[in-house]
Design an enzyme around this catalytic site. Structure first.
Site, mmCIF file in Angstrom:
data_model
loop_
_atom_site.group_PDB
_atom_site.id
_atom_site.type_symbol
_atom_site.label_atom_id
_atom_site.label_comp_id
_atom_site.label_asym_id
_atom_site.label_seq_id
_atom_site.Cartn_x
_atom_site.Cartn_y
_atom_site.Cartn_z
ATOM 1 N N ASP A 235 2.037 -0.615 12.020
ATOM 2 C CA ASP A 235 0.726 -1.111 11.588
ATOM 3 C C ASP A 235 0.463 -2.547 12.023
ATOM 4 O O ASP A 235 -0.652 -3.054 11.823
ATOM 5 C CB ASP A 235 0.611 -1.019 10.070
ATOM 6 C CG ASP A 235 0.466 0.414 9.589
ATOM 7 O OD1 ASP A 235 -0.107 1.228 10.331
ATOM 8 O OD2 ASP A 235 0.929 0.715 8.478
ATOM 9 N N LYS B 152 0.827 -1.217 0.000
ATOM 10 C CA LYS B 152 0.000 0.000 0.000
ATOM 11 C C LYS B 152 0.857 1.261 0.000
ATOM 12 O O LYS B 152 0.596 2.205 -0.746
ATOM 13 C CB LYS B 152 -0.950 -0.016 1.202
ATOM 14 C CG LYS B 152 -1.929 1.158 1.228
ATOM 15 C CD LYS B 152 -3.196 0.809 1.972
ATOM 16 C CE LYS B 152 -3.006 0.789 3.475
ATOM 17 N NZ LYS B 152 -3.129 2.146 4.073
#
Length: 446
Positions: free
Chosen positions: A325, A26
């Site tokens: 994350d 991403k």
């Protein structure tokens, strides 16, 4: 973005087996679209993540004058406008849930003499933007925001941007990247000093597109990044690896499911993104890197994961930037480990898509796991086997909370339900189908 809630449930099942390729990275996908839009000519991108967040960035680049197309073979092309060639958008740029996209694009437009308006979804409009606006104001941009420096906001780009030397007050690859992107259309040298190294996809990809970026180590373990302004970026051919942050979910599910033997293909192994793998190895995980290689400027490899018994450890604060994350799914692994796992330095989790620290603690408690928050430290008491599970979790519009607790349902004694899995599409399209293909049980909640 999907507008209606999709409740999902993860259920205990058998081992996870097979070989699978994870959707593209991403972080790199956002940067590929942005830098492709600034190059003069056509950039081709294989492996672009086709999630909602990245599509929002692509749509914003189109509004800024680039041409972005997906072809039938899955390859994306970007026809760029050149540095300084951005068009003033004739509409509000809605970035949905894309925190990376909005912060990088704010940097991009800050040094162009155009006015741009940004907004996002209910989650993004609660996330602080001051950390980005402060350095960009020093470069000459002006911002009109809601109280608290929140979206929606307007960026009035500098007609005569000023190069700066900026020391990051917090470790943030997004802020670093926003300043570097602003530096592209700024004369002179833009310098960013980071006290703790953060993911360096921007620096690597800028070089790949022909920018002059120098990185040097500084005392104390940080880095000094120097960008020469106003280069001519040349189009690039990119083949993006699988996202290690997305790979974390099937990886941990396999570690915690007896009999699993799984290979995740073509995963990005940038050393500033491998904190979770390092941590799991310290906990006793069986993770093997097969066929390590380079793709462009990025290290990649295939990961072989076999079911393992984990032991709780202390995770130091300095590791947080390399796995920020991944803490929600690490907490699930910690719940199954033997003994106590202590994770330090998690302040940044409070300002992600949700207050992830609170969301993780609340979700674990709902699944029968003893957990404590003390400032920026999370402590999880492991069960040494399958935790009870059985919770119903509010995903809080946060894709990583949603996926972490679906994995909890897979590895716990009782199923775990999340109230909304729609947001998973922002980063991991077809997550549930991919997991089912490996042997996991994820299905619509009754």
């Amino acid at each position: 973005m999907t507008s209606h809630a999709i409740p999902l449930i993860g259920r205990p099942g058998g081992p996870l087996t097979g070989r699978v390729r994870i959707p593209g990275d991403k972080s790199m996908s956002h940067r590929a679209l942005i830098l492709g839009g600034l190059a003069v000519g056509r950039t081709t991108i294989r492996g672009l993540l086709e999630g909602d967040d990245v599509r929002s960035t692509g749509a914003a680049m189109v509004a800024l004058g680039a041409r972005v197309e997906r072809h039938e073979d899955g390859i994306w092309t970007v026809d760029g406008v050149g540095i300084g060639g951005l068009a003033e958008p004739d509409r509000v740029l809605d970035l949905g849930n894309a925190g990376t996209g909005v912060r990088l694009l704010m940097g991009l437009v800050a040094s162009h003499p155009i006015t741009s308006f940004f907004t996002g979804d209910a989650s993004l409009t609660k996330r602080p933007m001051a950390r980005v606006t402060r350095p960009l104001e020093l470069m000459g941009a002006q911002f009109i925001t809601r109280a608290g420096n929140l979206l929606p906001l307007a960026v009035i780009g500098a007609a005569a941007p000023i190069s700066i030397e900026y020391r990051l007050p917090v470790a943030s690859a997004q802020v670093k990247s926003a300043v570097l992107l602003a530096g592209l259309n700024t004369p002179g040298r833009t310098i960013v000093i980071e006290p703790v190294p953060t993911r360096d996809h921007s620096e690597r990809m800028l070089r790949h597109f022909g920018a002059d970026v120098a990185v040097e180590a500084i005392e104390g373990g940080g880095r000094r990044i120097v960008l020469q302004g106003q280069p001519e970026l040349v189009p690039a051919a990119l083949d993006l690896p699988g996202d290690p942050s997305s790979a974390a979910f099937p990886l941990v599910a396999a570690l915690l499911s007896e009999g699993s033997d799984l290979v995740l293909e073509n995963i990005g192994l940038n050393p500033l993104r491998t904190g979770l793998i390092e941590t799991l190895l310290e906990m006793g995980a069986s993770i093997e890197v097969l066929d390590p290689r380079l793709s462009g400027d990025e290290p990649v490899g295939d990961l072989r994961i076999r079911a393992s018994r984990l032991t709780g450890i202390t995770v130091p604060a300095e590791r947080a930037p390399s796995m920020i994350d991944e803490y929600p799914i690490l907490a699930v692994a910690a719940a199954c480990a033997t003994g106590r796992t202590v994770m330090h330095g998690l302040d940044e989790l409070k300002v992600k898509e949700s207050d992830r620290l609170a969301a993780v603690a609340t979700g674990l408690a709902a699944c029968g796991v003893s957990v404590e928050i003390d400032g920026s430290t999370l402590t999880v008491e492991g069960w040494g086997n399958k935790p009870p599970g059985g919770g119903r979790i509010a995903a809080r519009l946060d894709h990583r909370i949603a996926m972490a607790f679906l994995v909890m349902g897979i590895v716990a004694r009782a199923p775990v339900e999340i109230d909304d899995g729609a947001t998973i599409e922002t980063s991991f399209p077809n997550f549930a189908a991919l997991m089912r293909g490996l042997g996991a049980v994820i299905e619509p909640a009754p």
